[in-house]
Write a protein that holds these residues in place. Structure first.
Motif, PDB file in Angstrom:
ATOM      1  N   GLU A  26      -8.311  -8.949  15.542  1.00  0.00           N
ATOM      2  CA  GLU A  26      -8.304  -8.359  16.778  1.00  0.00           C
ATOM      3  C   GLU A  26      -7.315  -7.509  17.019  1.00  0.00           C
ATOM      4  OE1 GLU A  26      -8.400 -11.275  20.064  1.00  0.00           O
ATOM      5  OE2 GLU A  26      -9.655 -12.634  19.199  1.00  0.00           O
ATOM      6  N   LEU A  27      -6.009  -7.582  16.442  1.00  0.00           N
ATOM      7  CA  LEU A  27      -4.924  -6.499  16.598  1.00  0.00           C
ATOM      8  C   LEU A  27      -5.612  -5.113  15.826  1.00  0.00           C
ATOM      9  CD1 LEU A  27      -2.154  -5.885  17.153  1.00  0.00           C
ATOM     10  CD2 LEU A  27      -1.456  -6.652  14.913  1.00  0.00           C
ATOM     11  N   ASP A  28      -6.165  -5.170  14.789  1.00  0.00           N
ATOM     12  CA  ASP A  28      -6.648  -3.946  14.155  1.00  0.00           C
ATOM     13  C   ASP A  28      -7.820  -2.934  15.087  1.00  0.00           C
ATOM     14  OD1 ASP A  28      -5.301  -4.041  11.722  1.00  0.00           O
ATOM     15  OD2 ASP A  28      -6.761  -5.446  10.952  1.00  0.00           O
ATOM     16  N   GLN A  29      -8.284  -4.164  15.839  1.00  0.00           N
ATOM     17  CA  GLN A  29      -9.508  -3.460  16.909  1.00  0.00           C
ATOM     18  C   GLN A  29      -9.139  -3.194  18.001  1.00  0.00           C
ATOM     19  OE1 GLN A  29     -13.178  -5.823  16.746  1.00  0.00           O
ATOM     20  NE2 GLN A  29     -12.506  -6.910  15.260  1.00  0.00           N
ATOM     21  N   VAL A  30      -7.689  -3.513  18.674  1.00  0.00           N
ATOM     22  CA  VAL A  30      -7.221  -3.046  20.002  1.00  0.00           C
ATOM     23  C   VAL A  30      -6.874  -1.631  20.150  1.00  0.00           C
ATOM     24  CG1 VAL A  30      -5.524  -3.296  21.579  1.00  0.00           C
ATOM     25  CG2 VAL A  30      -6.480  -5.314  20.388  1.00  0.00           C
ATOM     26  N   GLY A  31      -6.345  -1.036  19.040  1.00  0.00           N
ATOM     27  CA  GLY A  31      -5.831   0.316  19.166  1.00  0.00           C
ATOM     28  C   GLY A  31      -6.830   1.541  18.423  1.00  0.00           C
ATOM     29  N   THR A  32      -6.161   2.701  18.717  1.00  0.00           N
ATOM     30  CA  THR A  32      -7.010   3.825  18.331  1.00  0.00           C
ATOM     31  C   THR A  32      -7.074   3.738  16.464  1.00  0.00           C
ATOM     32  OG1 THR A  32      -6.236   5.222  19.888  1.00  0.00           O
ATOM     33  CG2 THR A  32      -7.063   6.468  17.908  1.00  0.00           C
ATOM     34  N   THR A  33      -8.131   3.831  16.075  1.00  0.00           N
ATOM     35  CA  THR A  33      -8.468   3.836  14.509  1.00  0.00           C
ATOM     36  C   THR A  33      -8.156   5.363  13.917  1.00  0.00           C
ATOM     37  OG1 THR A  33     -10.303   2.268  14.925  1.00  0.00           O
ATOM     38  CG2 THR A  33     -10.227   3.560  12.750  1.00  0.00           C
ATOM     39  N   THR A  34      -7.113   5.190  13.202  1.00  0.00           N
ATOM     40  CA  THR A  34      -6.583   6.549  12.397  1.00  0.00           C
ATOM     41  C   THR A  34      -6.448   6.411  11.084  1.00  0.00           C
ATOM     42  OG1 THR A  34      -4.126   6.041  13.155  1.00  0.00           O
ATOM     43  CG2 THR A  34      -5.619   7.142  14.790  1.00  0.00           C
ATOM     44  N   HIS A  35      -6.253   7.376  10.480  1.00  0.00           N
ATOM     45  CA  HIS A  35      -5.987   7.317   8.934  1.00  0.00           C
ATOM     46  C   HIS A  35      -4.584   8.265   8.832  1.00  0.00           C
ATOM     47  CE1 HIS A  35      -6.430   7.316   4.808  1.00  0.00           C
ATOM     48  NE2 HIS A  35      -6.219   8.650   4.698  1.00  0.00           N
ATOM     49  N   VAL A  36      -3.679   7.374   8.055  1.00  0.00           N
ATOM     50  CA  VAL A  36      -2.323   8.362   7.929  1.00  0.00           C
ATOM     51  C   VAL A  36      -2.255   7.906   6.385  1.00  0.00           C
ATOM     52  CG1 VAL A  36       0.008   8.214   8.091  1.00  0.00           C
ATOM     53  CG2 VAL A  36      -1.216   7.574  10.008  1.00  0.00           C
ATOM     54  N   SER A  37      -2.252   9.230   5.756  1.00  0.00           N
ATOM     55  CA  SER A  37      -2.081   8.973   4.208  1.00  0.00           C
ATOM     56  C   SER A  37      -0.498   9.581   3.917  1.00  0.00           C
ATOM     57  CB  SER A  37      -3.187  10.247   3.497  1.00  0.00           C
ATOM     58  OG  SER A  37      -3.002  11.404   4.243  1.00  0.00           O
ATOM     59  N   THR A  38      -0.329   8.908   3.196  1.00  0.00           N
ATOM     60  CA  THR A  38       1.432   9.149   2.879  1.00  0.00           C
ATOM     61  C   THR A  38       1.470   9.030   1.299  1.00  0.00           C
ATOM     62  OG1 THR A  38       2.024   8.196   4.924  1.00  0.00           O
ATOM     63  CG2 THR A  38       3.707   8.476   3.101  1.00  0.00           C
ATOM     64  N   ILE A  39       2.180   9.999   0.612  1.00  0.00           N
ATOM     65  CA  ILE A  39       2.557   9.757  -0.987  1.00  0.00           C
ATOM     66  C   ILE A  39       3.909  10.060  -1.052  1.00  0.00           C
ATOM     67  CG2 ILE A  39       1.944  10.691  -3.080  1.00  0.00           C
ATOM     68  CD1 ILE A  39      -0.708  11.290  -2.205  1.00  0.00           C
ATOM     69  N   TYR A  40       4.602   9.231  -1.652  1.00  0.00           N
ATOM     70  CA  TYR A  40       6.174   9.530  -1.841  1.00  0.00           C
ATOM     71  C   TYR A  40       6.190   9.971  -3.395  1.00  0.00           C
ATOM     72  CZ  TYR A  40       6.748   6.627   2.407  1.00  0.00           C
ATOM     73  OH  TYR A  40       6.787   6.102   3.358  1.00  0.00           O
TER      74      TYR A  40
END
Length: 81
Positions: A26-40
């Motif tokens: 439910e927590l995953d479904q409440v907000g905006t679905t976005t994709h954050v790609s991060t590479i260190y």
């Protein structure tokens, strides 16, 4: 810093995994679905380019192995209607 895309590829899990639907919490479904790609990136050693494809092959192989126990992140998000 300027970053340019040189290549794109699909990395699949190194071993077969379950490929059915995985419901989101439910927590995953409440907000905006976005994709954050991060590479260190870290400071390389002196011989980091020998052979030239070592870095990309290591990243692909490592991700492929990581996708076996963490198979839910190997898929794509989709809305269930």
């Amino acid at each position: 810093m300027v970053v340019s895309l040189k290549n794109c590829c699909t990395v699949k899990p190194a071993e077969p995994t379950w490929n059915g639907p995985q419901p989101l919490s439910e927590l995953d479904q409440v907000g905006t679905t976005t994709h954050v790609s991060t590479i260190y990136f870290y400071r390389p050693t002196q011989n980091w380019l020998s052979p030239p494809d070592t870095i990309t092959n290591t990243l692909k192989e490592s991700l492929s192995k990581a996708l076996v126990p963490f198979y839910p992140i190997a898929g794509r998000l989709s809305w269930i209607g």
